[in-house]
Design a protein around this motif. Sequence first.
Motif, PDB file in Angstrom:
ATOM      1  N   LEU A  93       0.772  -1.248  -0.116  1.00  0.00           N
ATOM      2  CA  LEU A  93      -0.066  -0.065  -0.096  1.00  0.00           C
ATOM      3  C   LEU A  93       0.867   1.287   0.041  1.00  0.00           C
ATOM      4  O   LEU A  93       0.607   2.304  -0.802  1.00  0.00           O
ATOM      5  N   LYS A  94       1.799   1.253   0.707  1.00  0.00           N
ATOM      6  CA  LYS A  94       2.805   2.372   0.760  1.00  0.00           C
ATOM      7  C   LYS A  94       3.336   2.676  -0.472  1.00  0.00           C
ATOM      8  O   LYS A  94       3.491   3.844  -1.060  1.00  0.00           O
ATOM      9  N   THR A  95       3.987   1.522  -1.136  1.00  0.00           N
ATOM     10  CA  THR A  95       4.448   2.060  -2.143  1.00  0.00           C
ATOM     11  C   THR A  95       3.807   2.382  -3.363  1.00  0.00           C
ATOM     12  O   THR A  95       3.901   3.323  -4.058  1.00  0.00           O
ATOM     13  N   ILE A  96       2.311   1.884  -3.525  1.00  0.00           N
ATOM     14  CA  ILE A  96       1.334   2.267  -4.585  1.00  0.00           C
ATOM     15  C   ILE A  96       0.940   3.828  -4.033  1.00  0.00           C
ATOM     16  O   ILE A  96       1.130   4.754  -4.856  1.00  0.00           O
ATOM     17  N   ILE A  97       0.666   3.978  -2.717  1.00  0.00           N
ATOM     18  CA  ILE A  97       0.551   5.532  -2.540  1.00  0.00           C
ATOM     19  C   ILE A  97       1.487   6.637  -2.966  1.00  0.00           C
ATOM     20  O   ILE A  97       1.178   7.616  -3.202  1.00  0.00           O
ATOM     21  N   ASN A  98       2.691   6.352  -2.735  1.00  0.00           N
ATOM     22  CA  ASN A  98       3.995   6.971  -2.889  1.00  0.00           C
ATOM     23  C   ASN A  98       4.252   6.813  -4.574  1.00  0.00           C
ATOM     24  O   ASN A  98       5.627   7.638  -4.814  1.00  0.00           O
ATOM     25  N   GLN A  99       3.693   6.220  -5.347  1.00  0.00           N
ATOM     26  CA  GLN A  99       4.206   5.851  -6.733  1.00  0.00           C
ATOM     27  C   GLN A  99       4.013   7.369  -7.651  1.00  0.00           C
ATOM     28  O   GLN A  99       4.624   7.677  -8.444  1.00  0.00           O
ATOM     29  N   SER A 100       3.262   8.172  -6.902  1.00  0.00           N
ATOM     30  CA  SER A 100       2.979   9.487  -7.504  1.00  0.00           C
ATOM     31  C   SER A 100       2.941  10.528  -6.376  1.00  0.00           C
ATOM     32  O   SER A 100       2.429  10.290  -5.202  1.00  0.00           O
ATOM     33  N   PRO A 101       3.193  11.849  -6.831  1.00  0.00           N
ATOM     34  CA  PRO A 101       3.123  12.967  -5.501  1.00  0.00           C
ATOM     35  C   PRO A 101       1.577  13.131  -5.488  1.00  0.00           C
ATOM     36  O   PRO A 101       1.076  13.448  -3.930  1.00  0.00           O
ATOM     37  N   MET A 106      -9.641   5.255  -6.557  1.00  0.00           N
ATOM     38  CA  MET A 106     -10.896   5.439  -7.220  1.00  0.00           C
ATOM     39  C   MET A 106     -11.411   4.242  -7.926  1.00  0.00           C
ATOM     40  O   MET A 106     -10.753   3.158  -8.286  1.00  0.00           O
ATOM     41  N   LYS A 107     -12.713   4.257  -8.075  1.00  0.00           N
ATOM     42  CA  LYS A 107     -13.403   3.220  -8.953  1.00  0.00           C
ATOM     43  C   LYS A 107     -13.169   3.508 -10.399  1.00  0.00           C
ATOM     44  O   LYS A 107     -13.880   4.425 -10.803  1.00  0.00           O
ATOM     45  N   GLY A 108     -12.334   2.766 -11.052  1.00  0.00           N
ATOM     46  CA  GLY A 108     -12.229   3.101 -12.448  1.00  0.00           C
ATOM     47  C   GLY A 108     -10.658   3.774 -12.575  1.00  0.00           C
ATOM     48  O   GLY A 108     -10.016   3.569 -11.742  1.00  0.00           O
ATOM     49  N   ASN A 109     -10.409   4.579 -13.721  1.00  0.00           N
ATOM     50  CA  ASN A 109      -9.346   5.336 -13.870  1.00  0.00           C
ATOM     51  C   ASN A 109      -9.297   6.715 -14.377  1.00  0.00           C
ATOM     52  O   ASN A 109     -10.632   6.999 -14.710  1.00  0.00           O
ATOM     53  N   LYS A 110      -8.274   7.476 -14.947  1.00  0.00           N
ATOM     54  CA  LYS A 110      -8.608   8.771 -15.543  1.00  0.00           C
ATOM     55  C   LYS A 110      -9.466   8.624 -16.775  1.00  0.00           C
ATOM     56  O   LYS A 110     -10.273   9.629 -16.846  1.00  0.00           O
ATOM     57  N   GLU A 111      -9.429   7.712 -17.498  1.00  0.00           N
ATOM     58  CA  GLU A 111      -9.982   7.713 -18.712  1.00  0.00           C
ATOM     59  C   GLU A 111     -11.448   7.282 -18.336  1.00  0.00           C
ATOM     60  O   GLU A 111     -12.397   7.536 -19.477  1.00  0.00           O
ATOM     61  N   GLY A 112     -12.083   6.600 -17.503  1.00  0.00           N
ATOM     62  CA  GLY A 112     -13.366   6.194 -17.223  1.00  0.00           C
ATOM     63  C   GLY A 112     -13.669   5.849 -15.733  1.00  0.00           C
ATOM     64  O   GLY A 112     -13.224   4.944 -15.305  1.00  0.00           O
ATOM     65  N   ALA A 113     -14.318   6.932 -15.090  1.00  0.00           N
ATOM     66  CA  ALA A 113     -14.829   6.668 -13.690  1.00  0.00           C
ATOM     67  C   ALA A 113     -15.964   5.473 -13.737  1.00  0.00           C
ATOM     68  O   ALA A 113     -16.580   5.551 -14.825  1.00  0.00           O
ATOM     69  N   LYS A 114     -15.935   4.911 -12.704  1.00  0.00           N
ATOM     70  CA  LYS A 114     -16.951   3.799 -12.452  1.00  0.00           C
ATOM     71  C   LYS A 114     -17.898   3.983 -11.314  1.00  0.00           C
ATOM     72  O   LYS A 114     -18.670   3.260 -11.191  1.00  0.00           O
ATOM     73  N   TYR A 132      -1.543  13.814 -11.512  1.00  0.00           N
ATOM     74  CA  TYR A 132      -1.764  13.025 -10.519  1.00  0.00           C
ATOM     75  C   TYR A 132      -2.043  11.466 -11.267  1.00  0.00           C
ATOM     76  O   TYR A 132      -2.184  11.415 -12.425  1.00  0.00           O
ATOM     77  N   ASP A 133      -1.621  10.709 -10.457  1.00  0.00           N
ATOM     78  CA  ASP A 133      -2.068   9.108 -10.883  1.00  0.00           C
ATOM     79  C   ASP A 133      -3.457   8.536 -10.180  1.00  0.00           C
ATOM     80  O   ASP A 133      -3.783   8.941  -9.417  1.00  0.00           O
ATOM     81  N   THR A 134      -3.744   7.524 -10.924  1.00  0.00           N
ATOM     82  CA  THR A 134      -4.894   6.848 -10.257  1.00  0.00           C
ATOM     83  C   THR A 134      -4.766   5.515 -10.166  1.00  0.00           C
ATOM     84  O   THR A 134      -3.773   4.815 -10.822  1.00  0.00           O
TER      85      THR A 134
END
Length: 189
Positions: A93-101, A106-114, A132-134
């Motif tokens: 979790l810490k690795t994923i949380i810190n992969q981007s500032p 979320m449910k989905g991604n930048k291209e398509g929220a679910k 930002y990253d998702t």
Amino acid sequence: MLFMKGAPQEPRCGFSRQIVAILKEHDIQFASFDILSDEEVRQGLKTYSNWPTYPQLYVNGELIGGLDIVKELAESGELASTCPKAVSLEHRLKTIINQSPVMLFMKGNKEGAKCGFSRQILEILNEVAIDYDTFDILQDEEVRQGLKTYSNWPTYPQLYVKGELIGGLDIVKELKENGELKSVLQGES
């Protein structure tokens, strides 16, 4: 990779049950293949490995051996250096949380929220024009459930800046209304 009879949660023979127990006891990260589900693989692997019995444990594509060898490695203390350790959920979790500032779970991604909440938070973040990253929590149930506990925040979306939880949609809306969102996203507050 462990070729076994059954699955780790439901081994279908005593040898498979024992090897799974040893690997779990030593926090070894492994995937498995149920050789009972595919007769061609079951017979072909015996020839390929020149090893007539199951289970068979492979590390980095190389046959380590069966139950007896894994037992010997465990007893001698060599199992940990032979096999990769499982990564704890908290470390993951810490690795994923810190992969981007700025990281949005979320449910989905930048291209398509679910879901509507995810769609709204994307719109707000896109207005602020900051990178930002998702992470799509629908693709990984372990992260989805684990992050709720880790963050002590029961709902999604969840927004993190520089590894710290900012909050969900309501908090982001409030920060936007107060004119504080951009500075928070830039890690200034």
